[in-house]
Design an enzyme around this catalytic site. Structure first.
Site, PDB file in Angstrom:
ATOM      1  N   THR A 185       0.871  -1.177   0.000  1.00  0.00           N
ATOM      2  CA  THR A 185       0.000   0.000   0.000  1.00  0.00           C
ATOM      3  C   THR A 185       0.908   1.226   0.000  1.00  0.00           C
ATOM      4  O   THR A 185       1.947   1.245   0.645  1.00  0.00           O
ATOM      5  CB  THR A 185      -0.892   0.062   1.248  1.00  0.00           C
ATOM      6  OG1 THR A 185      -0.037   0.117   2.381  1.00  0.00           O
ATOM      7  CG2 THR A 185      -1.801  -1.130   1.351  1.00  0.00           C
ATOM      8  N   GLU A 329      -5.999  -3.790   0.285  1.00  0.00           N
ATOM      9  CA  GLU A 329      -6.213  -4.853   1.279  1.00  0.00           C
ATOM     10  C   GLU A 329      -7.447  -5.700   0.974  1.00  0.00           C
ATOM     11  O   GLU A 329      -7.679  -6.712   1.610  1.00  0.00           O
ATOM     12  CB  GLU A 329      -6.390  -4.237   2.676  1.00  0.00           C
ATOM     13  CG  GLU A 329      -5.118  -3.685   3.291  1.00  0.00           C
ATOM     14  CD  GLU A 329      -4.851  -2.233   2.929  1.00  0.00           C
ATOM     15  OE1 GLU A 329      -5.334  -1.770   1.875  1.00  0.00           O
ATOM     16  OE2 GLU A 329      -4.148  -1.562   3.706  1.00  0.00           O
ATOM     17  N   LYS A 437     -13.219  17.936  11.707  1.00  0.00           N
ATOM     18  CA  LYS A 437     -13.973  17.896  12.957  1.00  0.00           C
ATOM     19  C   LYS A 437     -14.228  19.323  13.418  1.00  0.00           C
ATOM     20  O   LYS A 437     -13.354  19.964  13.959  1.00  0.00           O
ATOM     21  CB  LYS A 437     -13.216  17.067  13.990  1.00  0.00           C
ATOM     22  CG  LYS A 437     -13.129  15.623  13.507  1.00  0.00           C
ATOM     23  CD  LYS A 437     -12.661  14.635  14.537  1.00  0.00           C
ATOM     24  CE  LYS A 437     -12.814  13.239  13.966  1.00  0.00           C
ATOM     25  NZ  LYS A 437     -11.763  12.313  14.304  1.00  0.00           N
ATOM     26  N   TRP A 442     -18.800  16.246  12.273  1.00  0.00           N
ATOM     27  CA  TRP A 442     -17.905  15.892  11.171  1.00  0.00           C
ATOM     28  C   TRP A 442     -18.367  16.518   9.857  1.00  0.00           C
ATOM     29  O   TRP A 442     -19.555  16.494   9.530  1.00  0.00           O
ATOM     30  CB  TRP A 442     -17.866  14.363  10.998  1.00  0.00           C
ATOM     31  CG  TRP A 442     -17.142  13.647  12.100  1.00  0.00           C
ATOM     32  CD1 TRP A 442     -16.640  14.186  13.245  1.00  0.00           C
ATOM     33  CD2 TRP A 442     -16.862  12.249  12.154  1.00  0.00           C
ATOM     34  NE1 TRP A 442     -16.053  13.206  14.012  1.00  0.00           N
ATOM     35  CE2 TRP A 442     -16.183  12.000  13.358  1.00  0.00           C
ATOM     36  CE3 TRP A 442     -17.094  11.166  11.304  1.00  0.00           C
ATOM     37  CZ2 TRP A 442     -15.741  10.734  13.750  1.00  0.00           C
ATOM     38  CZ3 TRP A 442     -16.668   9.909  11.685  1.00  0.00           C
ATOM     39  CH2 TRP A 442     -15.995   9.694  12.896  1.00  0.00           C
TER      40      TRP A 442
END
Ligand code: AMP
Length: 542
Positions: A185, A329, A437, A442
């Site tokens: 990754t 993944e 935030k 959010w």
């Protein structure tokens, strides 16, 4: 009591064997790195992949040994994939767009014994070769006529190398859980992490990709993967296309709008897959030259959020889009936004609303969203949570990294923040580290970016959270304008106003010449945060 079915291990080379037997004359077309268009078919790919296996075997490459490829999408690369996996060695695809030091780090971490590469990447490898002690030899995907002088150890032209064996060789047989391939990754922080696919996971993943509501291609179709073989397991296309007998068209080294258009057009491509940046280049080229693609039916787009304006542009051209989400993944397919009943009947903006979600998972991927404490959150399409996944093609650990990556129910935390609705449609609102935030609530940076990029003068938009004394963080919108276009801070904010909640509106807009990207084409927010480290909002005293 056990079932009485045959023990038939799910091995990757069974896929190319099936393609050779059943779809042997189906074409694989490549814009070669040397230049000309090259044509072959699945039977020849299988025959030459067997030679790769035989030749590697003769060089002493064994079960579990790592063989790296640093290469474009070409027929030779596909042969090498199957040839490496066919003896139980591990095909380690390396992303050439990484910094040379990262490439060296990855090759050393994987302890690759052989590196197979294209002419393009010889100069990069020559610079780092003395730092790669495990590499015994370099094989260059070319023929004698094009093979340059090089200082790379034991370098040989691929065509010469496989010509030394006769192909009279049998694939090896081993347990289906044996490692087949690896891909690191391109983490934006910390060292890259090695994802290790098994034969079983790749075969099962190919079956997931073959579902009509996934990549959507069949034996009668033609697929052009712009997504590189070195990016997240080629989104599974190197397995799914041969398993179905889909014609493959490989773009080689040329991924600009004009080159991709030319191949889509001349090869009558029906399905293609890639990241939004690639489609932006293609759409710009098509618009500037008033071009159409009458054969193209489906554009699969993932890797980053697909902007609404881009979905609309393809629909206007008569091309369906399939927005997809996934990660290295996950082999990598996670979700795809096919329109299932009752949404298939929707029209206009309501249809776009569904097409713009990241979609729902195929069988083989399970999802949940949780709060920070791990408590399950409702699938109401509104509640944001950490997105966690499980399935037979999802990682349970990283290569040589001693860290627990699953929760107590066996789910992997994707690092994404998402909502899921009652029909299973998932919407990514952010990476957990990118979400803004503000006053305990959010704000989705992706939603703001998608909206801003709909302004006709905006080429690309990125949103980062910047410190604010009252709200903790507030969104700063960073804009790269299209060449020759102009727009002011006020123009952009006016365009966004009314389309999102007032408190989501960016506090400021900054204009830049270029937005930095990772090696897989995602916006590099760490670099932007660094660039705007000293920035403070004009209203920060509020
Ligand atoms: P990679 O492993 O490099 O493919 O990166 C995976 C990450 O890319 C995911 O965890 C997401 O953050 C992001 N990603 C992939 N597809 C999408 C998408 N369609 N929309 C938004 N983010 C995406």
């Amino acid at each position: 009591m056990l079932g009485l079915m045959q023990d038939w291990p799910l091995l990757c080379h069974r896929i190319i064997e099936h393609a050779a037997e059943v779809h042997g004359t189906q074409e694989v077309v490549t814009r070669s790195v040397e230049g000309p268009i090259h044509r072959t078919n699945y039977r020849q790919i299988r025959d030459r992949a067997l030679k790769v296996s035989q030749r590697l075997d003769r060089d002493g490459i064994k079960l579990g040994d790592r063989v790296a490829t640093i290469a474009w999408n070409t027929w030779r690369h596909l042969e090498a994939w199957y040839g490496i996996m066919g003896i139980g060695a591990i095909c380690h695809t390396v992303n050439p767009r990484l910094f040379p030091e990262q490439i060296a780090w990855i090759i050393n971490h994987a302890e690759d014994r052989v590196v197979m590469t294209d002419l393009t990447f010889i100069p990069i490898l020559e610079k780092i070769a003395d730092k790669l002690p495990t590499v015994e030899r370099y094989i260059v995907f070319t023929d004698k006529a094009h093979m340059p002088q090089t200082t790379l150890k034991n370098a040989v032209a691929y065509e010469d190398w496989i010509a030394e064996v006769d192909g009279n060789f049998k694939w090896k047989t081993f347990d289906e859980n044996t490692a087949a391939a690896m891909c690191y990754t391109s983490g934006t922080t910390g060292d890259p992490k090695g994802v290790l696919y098994s034969h079983r996971s790749n075969v099962l993943h190919a079956l997931m990709a073959n579902n009509g509501d996934s990549l959507g291609a069949n034996a009668a179709d033609t697929m052009l993967p712009v997504v590189p073989l070195f990016h997240a397991n080629s989104w599974g296309i190197a397995f799914s296309a041969p398993s179905m007998g889909t014609k493959l068209v490989f773009p080689g080294a040329k991924l600009d709008g004009a080159s991709v258009y030319e191949l889509l057009d001349t090869e009558k491509v029906t399905h293609t897959a890639g990241v939004p940046t690639v489609w932006l280049m293609l759409l710009n080229h098509m618009a500037a030259n008033k071009l159409t693609l009458p054969h193209l039916r489906m554009v699969v787009c993932g890797g980053s959020a697909m902007p609404r304006s881009m979905i609309q542009s393809f629909l206007d051209l008569g091309v369906a889009v399939r927005h997809a989400w996934g990660m290295t993944e996950m082999s990598p397919i996670g979700t795809l936004a096919a329109l299932k009943p009752p949404f298939a009947e929707l029209k206009g903006e309501a249809r776009l609303d569904i097409l713009q979600t990241q979609g729902y998972p195929p069988f083989g991927v399970q999802m949940k969203i949780t709060d920070d404490a791990g408590k399950d959150l409702p699938w109401d399409g509104k509640t944001f949570g950490r997105l966690k996944v499980s399935g037979p093609a999802v990682s349970k650990a990283y290569f040589r990294l001693d860290a627990e990556i699953l929760d107590e129910d066996g789910y992997f935390d994707t690092g994404d923040v998402a909502t899921i609705d009652a029909h299973g449609y998932m919407r990514i609102t952010d990476r957990s580290k990118d979400v803004i935030k503000s006053g305990g609530e959010w704000i989705s940076s992706i939603d703001l970016e998608n909206l801003a990029v709909g302004h006709p003068a905006v080429a690309e938009a990125a949103v980062i959270g910047v410190y604010h004394p009252k709200w903790d963080e507030r969104p700063l919108l960073i804009i790269q304008l299209k060449q020759g276009q102009s727009a002011t801070r006020e123009d952009i904010l006016k365009f966004m106003d009314g389309k999102i909640a007032k408190w989501w509106m960016p506090d400021d807009v900054a204009f830049v010449d270029g937005i930095p990207h990772t090696a897989t084409g995602k916006i590099l927010k760490t670099a932007l945060r660094d660039q705007f480290k000293a920035y403070s909002f004009p209203n920060a005293a509020a």
